[in-house]
Every structure is written in structure tokens, then in C-alpha cells.
Design an enzyme around this catalytic site. Structure first.
Site, short mmCIF file in Angstrom:
data_model
loop_
_atom_site.label_atom_id
_atom_site.label_comp_id
_atom_site.label_asym_id
_atom_site.label_seq_id
_atom_site.Cartn_x
_atom_site.Cartn_y
_atom_site.Cartn_z
CE LYS A 21 18.77 52.42 15.38
NZ LYS A 21 18.19 53.51 15.62
NE ARG A 41 13.69 50.12 17.14
CZ ARG A 41 14.29 50.55 15.63
NH1 ARG A 41 14.83 49.81 15.22
NH2 ARG A 41 14.10 51.80 15.40
NE ARG A 60 14.89 58.83 7.62
CZ ARG A 60 15.14 57.84 8.46
NH1 ARG A 60 16.51 57.18 8.24
NH2 ARG A 60 14.72 57.45 9.37
NE ARG A 72 11.61 55.37 7.35
CZ ARG A 72 12.71 55.01 8.13
NH1 ARG A 72 13.81 54.87 7.82
NH2 ARG A 72 12.15 54.93 9.36
NE ARG A 77 10.43 56.46 13.87
CZ ARG A 77 11.05 56.76 13.06
NH1 ARG A 77 10.57 57.86 12.39
NH2 ARG A 77 12.21 56.33 12.45
#
Ligand code: B4P
Length: 191
Positions: free
Chosen positions: A15, A90, A129, A135, A147
């Protein structure tokens, strides 16, 4: 009429990657609630502190916190040609709040476009990532799985919410970044 698009999909579906390219092509502003929270966290604000514990576990930040922040962001850009909502809504209450916010301006969502990607590919992308992003929510497979589970339980019903209004469509989110971008542009140009 301003053009508002929801870019939808599970964590790691691309996204954020695609929203930046769409912003450049269509001149409509990307609003990423994830980026907004990361900005607040990096500046140790009250909002950032509230969000931190939820994000670290891969849980959703409470609706009232997200909705207030989103409203401020939309109201701060009255001159925008439109918005790409990236990572928002969400939950169903977030979708209802977004529709009310736009209705008050005599506007509405043009289209929700969902990027579809298999769970295995999502996990690989996010772990990759995590090696460089710093992160914490990307560096642990259990948190990534949580998640994805939260997405299936709490977020995926938002697709049906807009589908009932004839506004949802899906695009294959696997391929090169440019291939996926072209698929999204075809959808947007057809609105
Ligand atoms: P977000 O920041 O929205 O993050 P995301 O779901 O991980 O990312 P996205 O799908 O944008 O993936 P990206 O393009 O980066 O959310 C983080 C957290 O914030 C949530 O878990 C939640 O706690 C909180 N939050 C945010 N919004 C909220 C809300 N509305 N309500 C409550 N809580 C909220 O791509 C991922 C990776 O894949 C990148 O490394 C990218 O390079 C790679 N990639 C992209 N496209 C690819 C392709 N075609 N092929 C291969 N790799 C690709």
C-alpha cells in the site's frame, strides 16, 4: 468533485509503496496512518506514546485515536485534489467515521482497491524490510503473523462494507512494482 481512494490490503501488500507512486501521478495526497504514527513516535508526542505499545505488538491503535488524527489531517488540506487513504480505514467504525467526515463536505469515497498477496509472500516481504527498517513490528515473525491475523479479523470486513455500496475491487498485488502500479492506474482511470 474531489477523487478519494482507499488503498486496501494486508500488512506488507505494498500500500505504502504504491500510494507514493499514485500521489506523484494523480496529484492527490497520500494519508498513511502508519506513517503518521511513526512520525509521532519518533518525536515522543502524546499521540506517539499512545500508539507505540499497540504497534509494537502488531495490534490496531484504538479507533478514537486514529479517527481524531485522520480528521485533523484531512481538514489541514482543504485545497487537496483528493486523498489516497493508505492503511485507513482498518475497522468498520473507522470506515463509518470516514464516510461521515466526507459526507459533511458533500464528498464520498470513489473506490476501495484491495491488493491481494499470499500470507507467505507478506511474511517474506516484511521480514526483508525488517532487516533495514528498524521497525520492531517487522523484525519478528510472530508479530507479523499477529498483524496478518488482526487484518483478517478486524480489517477485512471493510472490503464488504464498501462492496455493498458497489465500490470495492481487487488487484493482484504480486509482480513488479511497475506492473502492480499499472493495474492500479487502470482501476483508478475507470472511476
Ligand atoms: P502501516 O504503516 O499501514 O504498514 P503496513 O501495513 O506494514 O505496510 P504496507 O502495506 O503499506 O506495505 P509497504 O508498501 O510498506 O501499519 C503499521 C501499524 O500501524 C499497524 O500494524 C497498526 O498497529 C498501526 N496502524 C496504522 N494505521 C492504523 C489504523 N487505521 N487503525 C489502527 N492502527 C493503525 O510494503 C511492505 C514491503 O514490501 C516493503 O519493504 C516493500 O519494499 C515491499 N514491496 C512492496 N511492493 C512489492 C512488490 N511488488 N514485490 C516485492 N516486494 C514489495
Amino acid at each position: 468533485m474531489r477523487k478519494h481512494i482507499i488503498l486496501f490490503g494486508p500488512p506488507g501488500s505494498g500500500k505504502g509503496t504504491q500510494a507514493k507512486k499514485l500521489e506523484a501521478k494523480y496529484g492527490i495526497i497520500q494519508i498513511s496512518t502508519g506513517d503518521l504514527f511513526r512520525y509521532e513516535m519518533s518525536h515522543d508526542t502524546q499521540l506517539g506514546l499512545k500508539a507505540k505499545a499497540y504497534m509494537a505488538k502488531g495490534e490496531l491503535v484504538p479507533d478514537e485515536v486514529v479517527i481524531g488524527m485522520l480528521k485533523n489531517k484531512v481538514d489541514a488540506s482543504p485545497e487537496a485534489k483528493g486523498f489516497i487513504f493508505d492503511g485507513f480505514p482498518r475497522t468498520i467504525p473507522q470506515a463509518e467515521a470516514l464516510d461521515q467526515l466526507l459526507e459533511a463536505k458533500n464528498e464520498k469515497i470513489g473506490r476501495l482497491i484491495a491488493l491481494t498477496v499470499s500470507d507467505g509472500e507478506l511474511i517474506n516481504r516484511l521480514l526483508e524490510r525488517g532487516k533495514t527498517s528498524g521497525r520492531t513490528d517487522d523484525s519478528n515473525e510472530e508479530i507479523i503473523q499477529n498483524r496478518i491475523d488482526v487484518y483478517k479479523k478486524e480489517t477485512s470486513p471493510v472490503y464488504g462494507f464498501y462492496d455493498a455500496k458497489g465500490k470495492s475491487s481487487s488487484v493482484n498485488g504480486v509482480g513488479t512494482i511497475d506492473e502492480i502500479f499499472n493495474r492500479l492506474c487502470e482501476e483508478i482511470d475507470s472511476i
